[in-house]
Structure formats: structure tokens, C-alpha cells
Scaffold this motif. Sequence first.
Motif, mmCIF file in Angstrom:
data_model
loop_
_atom_site.group_PDB
_atom_site.id
_atom_site.type_symbol
_atom_site.label_atom_id
_atom_site.label_comp_id
_atom_site.label_asym_id
_atom_site.label_seq_id
_atom_site.Cartn_x
_atom_site.Cartn_y
_atom_site.Cartn_z
ATOM 1 N N SER A 129 39.822 8.904 66.611
ATOM 2 C CA SER A 129 40.032 9.258 68.025
ATOM 3 C C SER A 129 41.391 8.797 68.540
ATOM 4 C CB SER A 129 38.924 8.685 68.900
ATOM 5 O OG SER A 129 38.878 7.282 68.799
ATOM 6 N N SER A 130 41.955 7.763 67.934
ATOM 7 C CA SER A 130 43.274 7.283 68.370
ATOM 8 C C SER A 130 44.364 8.320 68.107
ATOM 9 C CB SER A 130 43.632 5.988 67.643
ATOM 10 O OG SER A 130 42.681 4.984 67.920
ATOM 11 N N ASN A 131 44.117 9.236 67.177
ATOM 12 C CA ASN A 131 45.091 10.286 66.861
ATOM 13 C C ASN A 131 44.828 11.589 67.605
ATOM 14 O OD1 ASN A 131 46.639 8.781 64.974
ATOM 15 N ND2 ASN A 131 45.043 9.048 63.436
ATOM 16 N N MET A 132 43.865 11.579 68.522
ATOM 17 C CA MET A 132 43.554 12.783 69.291
ATOM 18 C C MET A 132 44.755 13.190 70.140
ATOM 19 S SD MET A 132 41.293 15.094 69.802
ATOM 20 C CE MET A 132 39.703 14.515 69.207
ATOM 21 N N ASN A 133 44.988 14.508 70.239
ATOM 22 C CA ASN A 133 46.090 15.018 71.064
ATOM 23 C C ASN A 133 45.783 16.453 71.485
ATOM 24 O OD1 ASN A 133 47.004 16.918 69.029
ATOM 25 N ND2 ASN A 133 47.906 15.180 67.927
ATOM 26 N N PRO A 134 46.619 17.052 72.361
ATOM 27 C CA PRO A 134 46.328 18.400 72.865
ATOM 28 C C PRO A 134 46.173 19.475 71.793
ATOM 29 C CG PRO A 134 47.932 17.355 74.279
ATOM 30 C CD PRO A 134 47.736 16.429 73.110
ATOM 31 N N ALA A 135 46.838 19.327 70.656
ATOM 32 C CA ALA A 135 46.678 20.316 69.584
ATOM 33 C C ALA A 135 45.240 20.315 69.076
ATOM 34 C CB ALA A 135 47.642 20.017 68.436
ATOM 35 N N TYR A 136 44.623 19.143 69.018
ATOM 36 C CA TYR A 136 43.217 19.051 68.609
ATOM 37 C C TYR A 136 42.287 19.553 69.718
ATOM 38 C CZ TYR A 136 44.674 16.321 64.533
ATOM 39 O OH TYR A 136 45.244 15.903 63.351
ATOM 40 N N TYR A 137 42.674 19.339 70.993
ATOM 41 C CA TYR A 137 41.878 19.910 72.086
ATOM 42 C C TYR A 137 41.765 21.420 71.893
ATOM 43 C CZ TYR A 137 43.218 15.608 74.716
ATOM 44 O OH TYR A 137 43.446 14.321 75.134
ATOM 45 N N VAL A 138 42.917 22.034 71.598
ATOM 46 C CA VAL A 138 42.946 23.489 71.411
ATOM 47 C C VAL A 138 42.077 23.886 70.210
ATOM 48 C CG1 VAL A 138 44.415 25.459 70.837
ATOM 49 C CG2 VAL A 138 45.207 23.771 72.510
ATOM 50 N N LYS A 139 42.134 23.103 69.139
ATOM 51 C CA LYS A 139 41.343 23.400 67.947
ATOM 52 C C LYS A 139 39.848 23.352 68.259
ATOM 53 C CE LYS A 139 40.953 22.073 63.065
ATOM 54 N NZ LYS A 139 41.450 21.187 61.994
ATOM 55 N N ILE A 140 39.416 22.329 69.005
ATOM 56 C CA ILE A 140 38.006 22.218 69.408
ATOM 57 C C ILE A 140 37.618 23.409 70.277
ATOM 58 C CG2 ILE A 140 36.352 20.882 70.787
ATOM 59 C CD1 ILE A 140 38.027 18.362 69.988
ATOM 60 N N ALA A 141 38.471 23.708 71.268
ATOM 61 C CA ALA A 141 38.180 24.810 72.192
ATOM 62 C C ALA A 141 38.132 26.152 71.468
ATOM 63 C CB ALA A 141 39.226 24.838 73.310
ATOM 64 N N GLU A 142 38.993 26.334 70.475
ATOM 65 C CA GLU A 142 38.995 27.598 69.721
ATOM 66 C C GLU A 142 37.720 27.759 68.905
ATOM 67 O OE1 GLU A 142 42.728 27.441 67.626
ATOM 68 O OE2 GLU A 142 43.750 28.639 69.167
ATOM 69 N N ILE A 143 37.220 26.669 68.346
ATOM 70 C CA ILE A 143 35.950 26.727 67.610
ATOM 71 C C ILE A 143 34.826 27.173 68.550
ATOM 72 C CG2 ILE A 143 34.162 25.324 66.479
ATOM 73 C CD1 ILE A 143 36.469 23.648 65.261
ATOM 74 N N ILE A 144 34.805 26.605 69.752
ATOM 75 C CA ILE A 144 33.778 26.984 70.733
ATOM 76 C C ILE A 144 33.968 28.439 71.158
ATOM 77 C CG2 ILE A 144 32.872 26.543 73.062
ATOM 78 C CD1 ILE A 144 33.690 23.566 72.603
ATOM 79 N N GLU A 145 35.209 28.828 71.419
ATOM 80 C CA GLU A 145 35.489 30.203 71.859
ATOM 81 C C GLU A 145 35.062 31.220 70.795
ATOM 82 O OE1 GLU A 145 39.256 32.832 73.520
ATOM 83 O OE2 GLU A 145 39.509 31.495 71.815
ATOM 84 N N GLU A 146 35.396 30.939 69.546
ATOM 85 C CA GLU A 146 35.086 31.874 68.458
ATOM 86 C C GLU A 146 33.581 32.016 68.222
ATOM 87 O OE1 GLU A 146 37.284 30.144 65.269
ATOM 88 O OE2 GLU A 146 39.231 30.688 66.153
ATOM 89 N N ASN A 147 32.820 30.986 68.598
ATOM 90 C CA ASN A 147 31.375 30.992 68.354
ATOM 91 C C ASN A 147 30.554 31.109 69.630
ATOM 92 O OD1 ASN A 147 30.977 30.239 65.285
ATOM 93 N ND2 ASN A 147 32.652 28.961 66.027
ATOM 94 N N TYR A 148 31.245 31.342 70.742
ATOM 95 C CA TYR A 148 30.585 31.279 72.056
ATOM 96 C C TYR A 148 29.436 32.286 72.187
ATOM 97 C CZ TYR A 148 30.169 30.730 77.130
ATOM 98 O OH TYR A 148 29.709 30.470 78.394
ATOM 99 N N ILE A 149 29.654 33.495 71.733
ATOM 100 C CA ILE A 149 28.640 34.550 71.894
ATOM 101 C C ILE A 149 27.413 34.271 71.030
ATOM 102 C CG2 ILE A 149 28.178 37.010 71.514
ATOM 103 C CD1 ILE A 149 31.139 37.533 72.182
#
Length: 346
Positions: free
Chosen positions: A60-80
Motif C-alpha cells: 500500500s505504501s507504493n499506491m499511486n494514481p496509476a494504480y487507482y486507474v488500474k483498479i477503476a478499469e477492472i471495475i469498469e470492464e466488469n461492471y455489467i
Amino acid sequence: MANKPKILLVYTGGTIGMIKDYKTGALRAFDFNQIQEKIPELQHLDCDISTISFESPIDSSNMNPAYYVKIAEIIEENYINFDGFVVLTGSDTMSYTSSAISFMFENLQKPVIFTGSQLPIGDLRTDAKENLITSIEIACARVNNKPVIREVGLYFEYKLYRANRTTKINAEQFEAFASMNYPPLAESGVHLHFNHHLLFQNEAKENQLIFRKNLIDDIVILKLFPGITKKVVEAILNIDNLKGVILETYGSGNALTETWFINLLEEIIQKGVEVVNVTQCAGGSVILGLYETSTDLKRIGIINGRDITTETAVAKMMYLLGENLSQEDFKYYFEKPLRGEISSEI
């Protein structure tokens, strides 16, 4: 009979995903594809669970906005295809990460529940199993075939919080998080009790989901302390390409009244840098103009962060800077509740 809820478990890294090898005593990564075998209690939830893990789990200490986008993209791609999402991250930066995700999804109609643990999932006294099982149960919860939770939540130690209201307060206790300015959305005891009147009300339809992933991270947190010098403040405010400052002030938004300090802030505001006033206190709110020590800040046009947390102020600033707003509109939207992260009136 209604179909079983389909839940997607997203593992990014963190303590919860570690399991102890009792022969060597070493911790190794847990294979979440085996979650039903390792935690057979999940079979009682009457839902279908799928998992996606980061190829290389991150601390978690290495978390950054690029990983936020990666998490959000996983949710977006599987949202339906899924009815709810449970995201496992390291607890140290979970408030930052979950707050950012709350802004990245506009018109969210499904639960996105963040959780983790203080002890690894394979530890004898772990808190991981309870946090994980209840988070999945919350993500499954429905009334009239609609999700009970339609926002980003953070579940830890028997309480579900609005994610963008949380702060990590303890590195040792299982009760690691607090939400000082907003009550829990749900509490887990003998029964799982939802505080329905506190839940985020979003009347948008599912097909109106908007994904915002343009985050600007040219920002800084400037925490005041007695004796802070002009040299220090100047060095921070003169950072190249600086676009936003989270100013952590005392009490209800108070700061030193030295002319040099007010002038430095006024200069960068006039240059287009966004400056938000948040309190250093764990609870309570900024009330600009309540004391003489904040009247100058109000005069120069500083943004009133009211009862927003520092973690969420960072996330909201990154999000709004990415929307390319005028300074006037930035101030308007920052001071306005967008995802329940700030109180309308104090």
C-alpha cells in the motif's frame, strides 16, 4: 427465485493477501482463486464469487494514481457482468485509494467495498476472514432486487463507512479506521444492520455511469506547525508546475497571520494554484472567518474544505484538477458535496 448475486473480488496487494507457511514461518502470497476452499464459510453467502488479482501485488505504501486507474478499469470492464465489487488493498493508504475511486465513478449504482486486514489471512488470530466475509455479504445485500449500497464503502472491524469519510487511526488495533464526521453506513453484530437514511442516494440509471480517470497529481500537503518558517513555505509553494495545495491548518481553519504567509498564499492563488483549507483535527470542520486567524484566508479566496478529510481532499483535488475547470468553478465544486464526502452545511 432470483439469481445469485455475482461478486468480483479484486486483490491489489496488502496484508490480507498473505498466508503464513507454518513450516518456515515465512509469509507468501495467497492464491485468491482458492478462496472458497480456504474460507468454506463463503459458501453460506449464496453468491457467485470471481477473483482478479494484480499480477504483481503492491504494498500500500507504493499506491499511486496509476494504480487507482488500474483498479477503476477492472471495475469498469466488469461492471455489467457483476452485481458488486470487493477490493482488497493495503490498509495504510486505503482511505486515499477508496476516496479516489469514489470520485472516479459518477452515477455509481453498485457497491464497491474496500477492505483489508491488520493480520495476514493465514494468521491464527487474523481479522481478515471476518472483514472479507462481511464485505462480500454487504456487496450482495439487496432490497427489491436493487443493491442496498450504491457507493464506495470501506469495511473494517464490524463497521461499514463511506470510504471518502475515513481515516486510518491505528496501526495495531483491529479497529484501524474511523469516520469522525459521518456515522457508519452499516454495523455488523449478531445481525448486519444498515443505516438506510445515511446511504448515498443516487437516482441515476445504470447506463449513466461515467468513468473519470484523468487525475492530476501535481499537488502538495502543507501542514502548519508553530514556528514554520518563511523559507520552508516559500520552498513548498514554489515547486515547479504546482497546481494544488492542501493546507492543513489548526482547529477550525486557523493559521498564522504573519503578512509574509498571507502574501505568499495570495500570490499563488492569483497565479491559478488551488489552495484548500482543511483542519489538522481528527474531527470537526473548517469555519472560515470564525476567528480573526482565518479572516485573511477567507479574504484571499482560499477554498473552504469544511469537514473533508485530508485523504479525501487529496483525492478530490486530483479529480477536479483533471476536469480543467476555471478557478471559480473549481472552488464551487470543491465546496459542494459530490459523493457525500463533505457536509452541505456546518
